[in-house]
Design an enzyme around this catalytic site. Structure first.
Site, PDB file in Angstrom:
ATOM      1  CE  LYS A 154     -11.982  -0.576   3.003  1.00  0.00           C
ATOM      2  NZ  LYS A 154     -11.897   0.029   4.237  1.00  0.00           N
ATOM      3  CE  LYS A 175      -6.372   5.844   1.249  1.00  0.00           C
ATOM      4  NZ  LYS A 175      -7.700   6.059   0.226  1.00  0.00           N
ATOM      5  CE  LYS A 220     -11.007   5.338  11.272  1.00  0.00           C
ATOM      6  NZ  LYS A 220     -12.383   5.856  10.675  1.00  0.00           N
TER       7      LYS A 220
END
Length: 342
Positions: free
Chosen positions: A126, A205, A208
């Site tokens: 992230k 991958k 969103k």
């Protein structure tokens, strides 16, 4: 003297294991969500006592507008109902309806070394994607563990590539149980056929936060536009150049839309077909697969009460489990009214 025949044995219904999984309402459901999780949610609701959470507290790490988060949560319930979740066969809940999730996460925080969460692969991913490096992002896996075990779920559906993420939840349970006693089961994986779905960029991958998704409930023309913009084999410059289907994400996605993907790959490899042909076919197959689900979703969305009714049904099913668990936790750690001492 006549013999009395023994009464036939009565079989008790088998007790099903409890499974929990959460999905973030951080954007529209996309192809990666469906192939990686939602299609398995539908299957597992008939095999387990299934609880599925719309984890809106987790979504606060990326969604910073209250009105938008409420809308996205509402939309995600509609998405899950449209793909086949049945409130009679599973419990569909909204995480924030149960502040006990956050309370248990805080209690877990007191037994979790900081180094455990710093090494989490998702945390690193992230940060690389540019997600704000908040304390909530770091603490995400602790809340995730609380989500699972507050219902004493013994199973969590994961793809084999995600098994390492579940191991941290197991470590947290072990740490808590060593300190306070055997309250929680260690959740074990239910390995599902969950492929790693690359996004439209063909490099990362589908997610969103990466902005590389194919929304499954988008209008057909939007799906066509997105698919036609997908990255294929960067070395295939001309239509007559042979392709490399093993590196072309469009070719790889065809695996999920019909049994002829080997022929499609051969067509690319021999330049019998072009990238445009392969993209057009993929777009139409995606549209065809989700057309009935899109229509069902439109019907559901026309009922203004369906979402809250569904969440209320789910809450009624799970609240007794959650409250019993937290009574045990309070007694073990020594907080609350101390009713266990009376």
């Amino acid at each position: 003297m006549s013999q009395v025949a023994p009464a036939p044995a009565t079989s008790q219904p088998a007790v099903r294991e409890r499974v929990f999984s959460g999905i973030q309402p951080s954007g529209a459901s996309h192809l990666g969500n469906y192939l990686g999780a939602q299609v398995n949610y539908v299957k597992l609701q008939d095999e387990y006592e299934a609880i599925y959470g719309i984890v809106d507290l987790h979504a606060l790490t990326t969604v910073h507008d209250g009105q938008q988060l409420r809308r996205l949560t509402h939309e995600m319930v509609l998405d899950l109902l449209a793909v086949g979740l049945d409130p009679k066969r599973c419990a569909l809940i909204r995480q924030s309806d149960f502040p006990e999730h956050a309370e248990l996460a805080w209690i877990f925080n007191t037994v979790v070394p900081v180094t455990w969460v710093e090494r989490t692969p998702t945390y690193k991913e992230k940060r690389e994607e540019g997600v704000e490096n908040s304390l909530g992002l770091l603490d995400y896996p602790v809340l995730q563990a609380a989500d699972i075990v507050i219902y004493k779920a013994s199973r969590v559906p994961v793809g084999k590539d995600q098994a390492a993420h579940l191991e941290l939840s197991r470590e947290i349970v072990r740490a808590f149980n060593r300190r306070y006693g055997p309250i929680f089961p260690e959740p074990r994986p239910v390995f599902t056929d969950a492929p790693v779905v690359l996004g439209t960029d063909g490099a990362r991958k589908m997610s969103k936060s990466a902005g590389n998704t194919i929304p499954i409930f988008a209008e057909p023309d939007e799906i066509r536009k997105i698919v036609m913009s997908m990255v294929t084999d960067p070395q295939r410059i001309k239509r007559t150049d042979p392709g490399r289907p093993e590196v072309c994400n469009v070719c790889q996605l065809h695996r999920h839309f019909g049994g002829d993907y080997l022929q499609i790959q051969d067509g690319e490899r021999t330049a019998r077909t072009g990238c445009v042909d392969t993209k057009q076919l993929l777009a139409e197959r995606i549209i065809d697969l989700f057309r009935p689900m899109r229509e069902k979703r439109q019907q559901l969305a026309a009922d203004p009460d369906i979402v809250e009714q569904t969440l209320a049904e789910g809450a009624a099913k799970v609240r007794p489990i959650l409250e019993a668990t937290m009574d045990e936790v309070h007694a073990a750690v020594g907080i609350g009214s101390g009713s266990a001492m009376r």
